[in-house]
Design a protein around this motif. Structure first.
Motif, PDB file in Angstrom:
ATOM      1  N   ARG A  51     122.703  28.989  27.798  1.00  0.00           N
ATOM      2  CA  ARG A  51     121.573  28.811  28.714  1.00  0.00           C
ATOM      3  C   ARG A  51     120.252  29.172  28.068  1.00  0.00           C
ATOM      4  O   ARG A  51     119.212  28.571  28.392  1.00  0.00           O
ATOM      5  N   HIS A  52     120.258  30.133  27.154  1.00  0.00           N
ATOM      6  CA  HIS A  52     119.003  30.572  26.520  1.00  0.00           C
ATOM      7  C   HIS A  52     118.729  29.849  25.200  1.00  0.00           C
ATOM      8  O   HIS A  52     117.694  30.090  24.587  1.00  0.00           O
ATOM      9  N   LEU A  53     119.662  28.974  24.785  1.00  0.00           N
ATOM     10  CA  LEU A  53     119.507  28.259  23.516  1.00  0.00           C
ATOM     11  C   LEU A  53     119.033  26.841  23.804  1.00  0.00           C
ATOM     12  O   LEU A  53     119.576  26.147  24.663  1.00  0.00           O
ATOM     13  N   ASP A  54     118.024  26.393  23.068  1.00  0.00           N
ATOM     14  CA  ASP A  54     117.468  25.047  23.239  1.00  0.00           C
ATOM     15  C   ASP A  54     117.370  24.379  21.862  1.00  0.00           C
ATOM     16  O   ASP A  54     116.643  24.853  20.981  1.00  0.00           O
ATOM     17  N   ILE A  55     118.123  23.264  21.693  1.00  0.00           N
ATOM     18  CA  ILE A  55     118.130  22.515  20.427  1.00  0.00           C
ATOM     19  C   ILE A  55     117.664  21.103  20.736  1.00  0.00           C
ATOM     20  O   ILE A  55     118.293  20.386  21.524  1.00  0.00           O
ATOM     21  N   GLN A  56     116.579  20.696  20.119  1.00  0.00           N
ATOM     22  CA  GLN A  56     116.007  19.373  20.355  1.00  0.00           C
ATOM     23  C   GLN A  56     115.633  18.716  19.027  1.00  0.00           C
ATOM     24  O   GLN A  56     115.061  19.389  18.153  1.00  0.00           O
ATOM     25  N   PRO A  57     115.946  17.432  18.837  1.00  0.00           N
ATOM     26  CA  PRO A  57     115.469  16.726  17.635  1.00  0.00           C
ATOM     27  C   PRO A  57     113.978  16.428  17.747  1.00  0.00           C
ATOM     28  O   PRO A  57     113.496  15.996  18.793  1.00  0.00           O
ATOM     29  N   VAL A  58     113.275  16.673  16.665  1.00  0.00           N
ATOM     30  CA  VAL A  58     111.846  16.373  16.634  1.00  0.00           C
ATOM     31  C   VAL A  58     111.676  14.863  16.563  1.00  0.00           C
ATOM     32  O   VAL A  58     112.323  14.187  15.761  1.00  0.00           O
ATOM     33  N   LYS A  59     110.827  14.314  17.406  1.00  0.00           N
ATOM     34  CA  LYS A  59     110.671  12.874  17.535  1.00  0.00           C
ATOM     35  C   LYS A  59     110.177  12.258  16.217  1.00  0.00           C
ATOM     36  O   LYS A  59     109.301  12.795  15.548  1.00  0.00           O
ATOM     37  N   HIS A  60     110.772  11.104  15.866  1.00  0.00           N
ATOM     38  CA  HIS A  60     110.407  10.336  14.656  1.00  0.00           C
ATOM     39  C   HIS A  60     110.579  11.170  13.389  1.00  0.00           C
ATOM     40  O   HIS A  60     109.753  11.108  12.472  1.00  0.00           O
ATOM     41  N   SER A  61     111.639  11.980  13.338  1.00  0.00           N
ATOM     42  CA  SER A  61     111.906  12.781  12.138  1.00  0.00           C
ATOM     43  C   SER A  61     113.391  13.107  12.113  1.00  0.00           C
ATOM     44  O   SER A  61     114.147  12.777  13.036  1.00  0.00           O
ATOM     45  N   ASP A  62     113.812  13.748  11.034  1.00  0.00           N
ATOM     46  CA  ASP A  62     115.200  14.202  10.883  1.00  0.00           C
ATOM     47  C   ASP A  62     115.288  15.717  11.008  1.00  0.00           C
ATOM     48  O   ASP A  62     116.160  16.360  10.406  1.00  0.00           O
ATOM     49  N   VAL A  63     114.419  16.309  11.787  1.00  0.00           N
ATOM     50  CA  VAL A  63     114.323  17.764  11.918  1.00  0.00           C
ATOM     51  C   VAL A  63     114.826  18.175  13.294  1.00  0.00           C
ATOM     52  O   VAL A  63     114.532  17.513  14.303  1.00  0.00           O
ATOM     53  N   LEU A  64     115.587  19.267  13.323  1.00  0.00           N
ATOM     54  CA  LEU A  64     116.054  19.866  14.575  1.00  0.00           C
ATOM     55  C   LEU A  64     115.229  21.119  14.857  1.00  0.00           C
ATOM     56  O   LEU A  64     115.071  21.976  13.975  1.00  0.00           O
ATOM     57  N   SER A  65     114.717  21.209  16.069  1.00  0.00           N
ATOM     58  CA  SER A  65     113.971  22.398  16.494  1.00  0.00           C
ATOM     59  C   SER A  65     114.900  23.250  17.354  1.00  0.00           C
ATOM     60  O   SER A  65     115.431  22.779  18.376  1.00  0.00           O
ATOM     61  N   VAL A  66     115.103  24.498  16.944  1.00  0.00           N
ATOM     62  CA  VAL A  66     116.027  25.409  17.625  1.00  0.00           C
ATOM     63  C   VAL A  66     115.219  26.570  18.203  1.00  0.00           C
ATOM     64  O   VAL A  66     114.471  27.241  17.465  1.00  0.00           O
ATOM     65  N   LEU A  67     115.370  26.829  19.517  1.00  0.00           N
ATOM     66  CA  LEU A  67     114.682  27.920  20.216  1.00  0.00           C
ATOM     67  C   LEU A  67     115.717  28.811  20.877  1.00  0.00           C
ATOM     68  O   LEU A  67     116.726  28.315  21.413  1.00  0.00           O
ATOM     69  N   TYR A  68     115.455  30.112  20.878  1.00  0.00           N
ATOM     70  CA  TYR A  68     116.331  31.056  21.589  1.00  0.00           C
ATOM     71  C   TYR A  68     115.464  32.139  22.226  1.00  0.00           C
ATOM     72  O   TYR A  68     114.537  32.660  21.607  1.00  0.00           O
ATOM     73  N   LYS A  69     115.810  32.447  23.483  1.00  0.00           N
ATOM     74  CA  LYS A  69     115.080  33.464  24.235  1.00  0.00           C
ATOM     75  C   LYS A  69     115.980  34.669  24.463  1.00  0.00           C
ATOM     76  O   LYS A  69     117.159  34.519  24.818  1.00  0.00           O
ATOM     77  N   ALA A  70     115.413  35.862  24.272  1.00  0.00           N
ATOM     78  CA  ALA A  70     116.148  37.124  24.473  1.00  0.00           C
ATOM     79  C   ALA A  70     115.214  38.162  25.075  1.00  0.00           C
ATOM     80  O   ALA A  70     114.002  37.926  25.236  1.00  0.00           O
ATOM     81  N   ARG A  71     115.803  39.331  25.385  1.00  0.00           N
ATOM     82  CA  ARG A  71     115.006  40.383  26.032  1.00  0.00           C
ATOM     83  C   ARG A  71     114.069  41.083  25.067  1.00  0.00           C
ATOM     84  O   ARG A  71     113.133  41.773  25.503  1.00  0.00           O
ATOM     85  N   ASN A  72     114.320  40.982  23.772  1.00  0.00           N
ATOM     86  CA  ASN A  72     113.421  41.598  22.795  1.00  0.00           C
ATOM     87  C   ASN A  72     113.327  40.682  21.596  1.00  0.00           C
ATOM     88  O   ASN A  72     114.243  39.898  21.318  1.00  0.00           O
ATOM     89  N   PRO A  73     112.251  40.722  20.863  1.00  0.00           N
ATOM     90  CA  PRO A  73     112.052  39.799  19.733  1.00  0.00           C
ATOM     91  C   PRO A  73     113.049  40.014  18.606  1.00  0.00           C
ATOM     92  O   PRO A  73     113.422  39.088  17.907  1.00  0.00           O
ATOM     93  N   GLU A  74     113.519  41.263  18.408  1.00  0.00           N
ATOM     94  CA  GLU A  74     114.494  41.516  17.348  1.00  0.00           C
ATOM     95  C   GLU A  74     115.806  40.795  17.619  1.00  0.00           C
ATOM     96  O   GLU A  74     116.394  40.172  16.721  1.00  0.00           O
ATOM     97  N   LEU A  75     116.257  40.862  18.900  1.00  0.00           N
ATOM     98  CA  LEU A  75     117.504  40.189  19.235  1.00  0.00           C
ATOM     99  C   LEU A  75     117.372  38.678  19.100  1.00  0.00           C
ATOM    100  O   LEU A  75     118.272  38.004  18.588  1.00  0.00           O
ATOM    101  N   ALA A  76     116.255  38.108  19.543  1.00  0.00           N
ATOM    102  CA  ALA A  76     116.062  36.663  19.435  1.00  0.00           C
ATOM    103  C   ALA A  76     116.098  36.205  17.981  1.00  0.00           C
ATOM    104  O   ALA A  76     116.750  35.211  17.635  1.00  0.00           O
TER     105      ALA A  76
END
Length: 475
Positions: free
Chosen positions: A133-158
């Motif tokens: 639920r906190h992980l978001d993986i999306q392909p960048v449009k018109h490229s071969d790059v994957l953008s990966v995002l993760y949300k956590a309670r503190n920046p160290e854990l993320a």
């Protein structure tokens, strides 16, 4: 002055009461709802976000045998999309997420990195679902790059979760694309097809040596030559028919034409005798005329001249009745020209018939060769197809063998077709909740709720205000 101000305030208050009779309800509803919104915003957990980017190469890694290998595919864009989607599926696979949860300790103490002991299956699945639920993986449009995002309670854990995700994903990617034993397999196949190719080429060469005059490659030239001979035979037949018709016409004309014609006509000596008799007859007539002037008609001299005139006249009549004419003849030039044309056409007809016989013999020879070539062409074509198939298989397996060797070298050196182009970031600023935006939205929502409450209260009070007016009207 003070009294005037109080009076103005009182008038404004009365006006406000007349325009907004339920302002207290509006204020209370707004205050309560806005307080609730602010309270919810304040108790929401703080979320920190970490980002990373992964580059997926377009080069195919799977050593899959394809009949179109080496040709440019028209669906290259679909191939790129499939590659990117495949990498997303690998990254979000259950094994990868489970390894990340264990490394990050999410199954023991959510929100921290520390972990102790083996988590229970229930805690493990709960942690994996929470991570998804906190992980978001999306392909960048018109490229071969994957953008990966993760949300956590503190920046160290993320940051730690994304770093562990990158390590687990790269390890899984290498295992998934590894082809152990592929080089040996393709090498054995290439050697086997090389031997078959050599055998098929030897069989083809042996067949061609055994059929030197029935080479199937000469089928098209022989067919073309046979067609040309048939055309020549048709032309010779047409010319022979024309020559035969000319011979028949010439012979008919010769039968109707004399071989010689009269060229000159000469008078015979009988014509000179007639001229002499005519002249003598004229002289006798003159002599008679002279005698009649001197003598009587019955006189002996006159009678004698008259007798001579009768004799000369008889001779002249006889010469006129039997003329003697000499004629001169010459060769008929028209008949001579027709005879020459006849001879020429007879000779041409004989030549054309001889040519027809020669062409017929040549055509028979070509047809025999064509029959022999056609009988050998099936086997020859089969041998050629076999050679071509073995050659294509050998080249394909040789290419796959080289690619397998390169892939094995890349695996040994830990070289892959994906790369981390942006390491997990450390963001000290929270991404949620955004207090100012959330409070502004809560403020607008509270205004809407307060207005709705006043509208409902106003609608409910309208029947009560209309009841006394209705009673007075009835009275």
């Amino acid at each position: 002055m003070i009294m005037n101000i109080q009076r103005v305030i009182g008038q404004g208050k009365q006006l406000l009461l007349r325009q907004f009779p339920f302002w207290k309800l509006f204020m209370v509803t707004f205050a309560v709802s806005f307080t609730c919104v602010v309270g919810v915003v304040m108790i929401l957990p703080t979320k920190y976000e970490s980002k990373m980017k992964i580059l997926v190469s377009n080069a195919p890694q799977d050593l899959v045998i394809s009949p179109n290998d080496g040709k440019l595919s028209s669906g290259l864009q679909d191939f790129v999309e499939n590659r990117v989607n495949s990498e997303i599926q690998v990254m979000t696979s259950h094994d990868v997420l489970r390894d990340v949860v264990l490394r990050s300790g999410l199954a023991h103490e959510p929100g921290t990195i520390s972990a102790a002991g083996q988590p229970s299956p229930w805690h493990m699945e709960t942690a994996i679902n929470s991570m998804v639920r906190h992980l978001d993986i999306q392909p960048v449009k018109h490229s071969d790059v994957l953008s990966v995002l993760y949300k956590a309670r503190n920046p160290e854990l993320a940051t730690a979760v994304l770093r562990n995700l990158a390590d687990s994903y790269m390890s899984m990617h290498s295992r998934a694309h590894a082809k152990p034993g592929s080089f040996t397999f393709f090498d054995d196949q290439a050697r086997a097809f090389a031997a078959k190719l050599t055998e098929s080429e030897a069989a083809l060469q042996k067949f061609r040596e055994g059929h030197p005059f029935e080479d199937p490659s000469q089928l098209a030239p022989l067919t073309q030559k046979s067609l040309e001979i048939e055309v020549s035979m048709d032309e010779a037949a047409a010319e022979a028919s024309d020559s035969a018709a000319r011979v028949r016409r010439a012979r008919q004309q010769l039968a109707a034409i004399d071989p010689r014609i009269v060229s000159q006509v000469h008078s015979s000596p009988q014509a000179a005798l007639s001229a002499q008799l005519t002249e003598h007859l004229a002289e006798l007539e003159n002599q008679k005329t002279q005698l009649l002037t001197k003598f009587l008609p019955n006189d002996r001299l006159v009678t004698q001249v008259h007798t001579e005139i009768s004799e000369v006249q008889a001779l002249l009549d006889k010469a006129s009745a039997n003329p003697l004419i000499e004629t001169t003849t010459d060769i008929n030039q028209i008949r001579e020209a027709i005879e020459k044309d006849l001879q020429t056409n007879v000779t041409a007809l004989a030549g054309l018939r001889a040519r027809q016989e020669s062409l017929a013999g040549a055509l028979g020879g070509y047809r025999n060769r064509l029959a022999a070539v056609a009988a050998a062409s099936t086997q020859h074509d089969q041998l050629i197809r076999t050679v071509q198939e073995y050659r294509d298989d050998y080249l394909m397996y040789s290419k796959e063998r080289e690619e397998a060797r390169i892939a094995a070298s890349l695996d040994q050196n830990h070289i892959t077709d994906v790369a981390i182009v942006e390491a997990p970031t450390f963001e000290p600023q929270p991404v949620s909740p955004n207090v100012w935006i959330d409070v502004a939205i809560g403020f607008l929502l509270s205004l809407m709720l307060a207005y709705l409450a006043v509208r409902l209260r106003n609608m409910m009070s309208e029947p009560a205000r209309q009841s006394p007016t209705t009673a007075m009207a009835a009275a």
